[in-house]
Design a protein around this motif. Structure first.
Motif, PDB file in Angstrom:
ATOM      1  N   LEU A   9      50.993  29.375 -35.955  1.00 35.10           N
ATOM      2  CA  LEU A   9      50.538  28.554 -37.084  1.00 35.10           C
ATOM      3  C   LEU A   9      50.801  27.067 -36.832  1.00 35.10           C
ATOM      4  O   LEU A   9      50.083  26.211 -37.338  1.00 35.10           O
ATOM      5  CB  LEU A   9      51.251  29.045 -38.364  1.00 35.10           C
TER       6      LEU A   9
ATOM      7  N   THR B 104      57.091  39.042 -41.971  1.00 36.50           N
ATOM      8  CA  THR B 104      55.815  38.408 -41.638  1.00 36.50           C
ATOM      9  C   THR B 104      54.754  38.843 -42.642  1.00 36.50           C
ATOM     10  O   THR B 104      55.031  39.571 -43.576  1.00 36.50           O
ATOM     11  CB  THR B 104      55.398  38.839 -40.210  1.00 36.50           C
TER      12      THR B 104
ATOM     13  N   SER C 172      50.024  37.639 -32.381  1.00 36.82           N
ATOM     14  CA  SER C 172      51.145  36.942 -33.033  1.00 36.82           C
ATOM     15  C   SER C 172      52.328  37.874 -33.233  1.00 36.82           C
ATOM     16  O   SER C 172      53.490  37.477 -33.064  1.00 36.82           O
ATOM     17  CB  SER C 172      50.713  36.379 -34.387  1.00 36.82           C
TER      18      SER C 172
ATOM     19  N   GLU D 163      52.009  34.213 -39.787  1.00 40.46           N
ATOM     20  CA  GLU D 163      50.748  33.893 -39.100  1.00 40.46           C
ATOM     21  C   GLU D 163      49.710  33.406 -40.120  1.00 40.46           C
ATOM     22  O   GLU D 163      48.634  33.976 -40.272  1.00 40.46           O
ATOM     23  CB  GLU D 163      50.284  35.110 -38.275  1.00 40.46           C
TER      24      GLU D 163
ATOM     25  N   CYS E 127      46.084  38.842 -34.930  1.00 39.99           N
ATOM     26  CA  CYS E 127      47.339  39.168 -35.615  1.00 39.99           C
ATOM     27  C   CYS E 127      48.267  39.935 -34.680  1.00 39.99           C
ATOM     28  O   CYS E 127      49.465  39.637 -34.595  1.00 39.99           O
ATOM     29  CB  CYS E 127      47.045  39.972 -36.882  1.00 39.99           C
TER      30      CYS E 127
END
Ligand code: PLP
Ligand code: MN
Length: 370
Positions: free
Chosen positions: A150, A225, A202, A183, A199
């Motif tokens: 991010l 998360t 991440s 994320e 995703c």
């Protein structure tokens, strides 16, 4: 009291002055049921992000549905929630600056269940020093915030993260229990497969870092998360222990456009047509102070009308289909484009079932941006 206007349970939403924020309870409850039915069996903890609701009543309702605590973005939101009795909180933004660190120490002195994130040695040291000076001899539960792509906050993965973990681990007043990797850049990626792929990339950074921390001797029990757009992927990854979705409760057009209508729109801004500006255009009483525009313009729930901003207090609704018509005094329901900052513009939620108000909730942490 400037007027005797006081909406109450049992009134109809038609009787509300506008703009007002209304919630369709049937839809909101269905969103909660969908999320918890989907995620509870995975064994991953659900710690909803309360930056969306900003309401202690709704936070408790999410716990009743199966949530394990909640997240808040800012320290000042945590102060409000704690005072209202909701104390199992993770503050997901770094607590930085002398004033804020002092506020944190005060809050921790009263509520030992709050959790914080850190992403720097300097930030960690300031909190450790302040706790040392306070004389509180219980360590504060701490999670390392990791940048998983991010590029907003979070320590960089690899050696920098390991060095921070070592520093936190050696800090007397901080108890390292986990890693957070949010994320946020992926929540609104269009297309299920593309969002899933990114995703999972991440999540690999996050779980590999958690493993590296463990290999370095740290006890990492929490790996947290996920938001509304990604939680379904996060929960499939071994090693993820907690998800933080928030917007699913109410939804918005930005999420609808990205993730579809699995969760449905439950929150609307009720507005009134106050002026007629032409045969196919009227002005409503909802502008920038009622509906945010950072994620595109709001939409009218009724199809065929296009919203435009006419300033702080006003918006336009225009239509092409001559079969459509809006006239002065008509009420319309507007669909927010970005739910969290829209809620932050309003004092109360009027929650109704089939048009009858059942509950009125205060937006408790409205304006708590510190
Ligand atoms: N976790 C963190 C750290 C966030 O900043 C956010 C939202 O910005 C969320 C979770 C919740 O995401 P959403 O409201 O998109 O479900
Ligand atoms: Mn948001």
């Amino acid at each position: 009291m400037p007027s005797s206007y006081a909406p109450k349970v049992g009134d109809t939403i038609d009787s509300l002055d506008t703009p007002s924020m209304i919630v369709d309870l049937n839809v909101m409850e269905s969103n909660i049921k969908k999320l918890f039915t989907h995620f509870l069996p995975t064994g991953v903890n659900i710690r909803p992000h309360l930056k969306t609701t900003k309401s202690a009543v709704l936070a408790q309702r999410l716990v009743a549905a199966g949530a394990k605590g909640g997240c808040v973005a800012k320290l000042s939101e945590a102060e409000v929630m704690c005072e209202l009795g909701f104390t199992d909180l993770l503050i997901t933004c770094e607590v930085v600056g002398a004033v804020k660190v002092n506020r944190l120490v005060e809050l921790f002195n009263k509520f030992r269940s709050i959790r914080i994130v850190v992403d720097s040695i300097v930030g960690t040291k300031a909190i450790d020093d302040a706790l040392e000076a306070s004389g509180i001899n219980e360590p504060i539960t701490t999670i390392i915030d990791l940048d998983v792509g991010l590029h907003r906050t979070g320590v960089q993965p690899g050696e920098t993260a390991l060095a921070l973990a070592k520093f936190v681990g050696e800090s007397k007043h901080l108890n390292l229990i986990g890693v957070q990797g949010y994320e946020g850049h992926l929540q609104h990626v269009h297309g299920f497969e593309e969002r899933k792929k990114l995703c999972l990339e991440s999540m690999a950074i996050l779980t590999q870092t958690a493993e590296a921390f463990r290999e370095a001797g740290h006890k990492i029990d929490v790996v947290t998360t996920g938001g509304t757009g990604t939680s379904e992927f996060c929960v499939t990854v071994p090693g993820i222990t907690e998800i933080q979705p928030g917007s699913f409760l109410f939804m918005d057009t930005d999420y609808r456009n990205a993730v579809g209508t699995h969760y449905e729109q439950s929150l609307f801004i009720l507005s009134t047509v106050i002026s007629n500006q032409g045969p196919t255009i009227v002005t409503i009483d909802a502008g920038l102070k009622s509906l945010t525009t950072d994620s595109g313009l709001a939409e009218c729930k009724a199809l065929g009308y296009t919203y435009g901003v006419l300033g702080d207090e006003h918006g336009s609704l225009e239509w092409e289909d001559i079969a459509l018509k809006l006239k002065i005094g008509d009420k319309v329901e507007m669909v927010p484009s970005h739910i969290d900052p829209t809620i932050n513009l309003h004092d109360f939620y009027y929650a109704h079932r089939n048009g009858v108000i059942e509950e009125i909730w205060k937006v408790d942490s409205r304006g708590k941006v510190q």
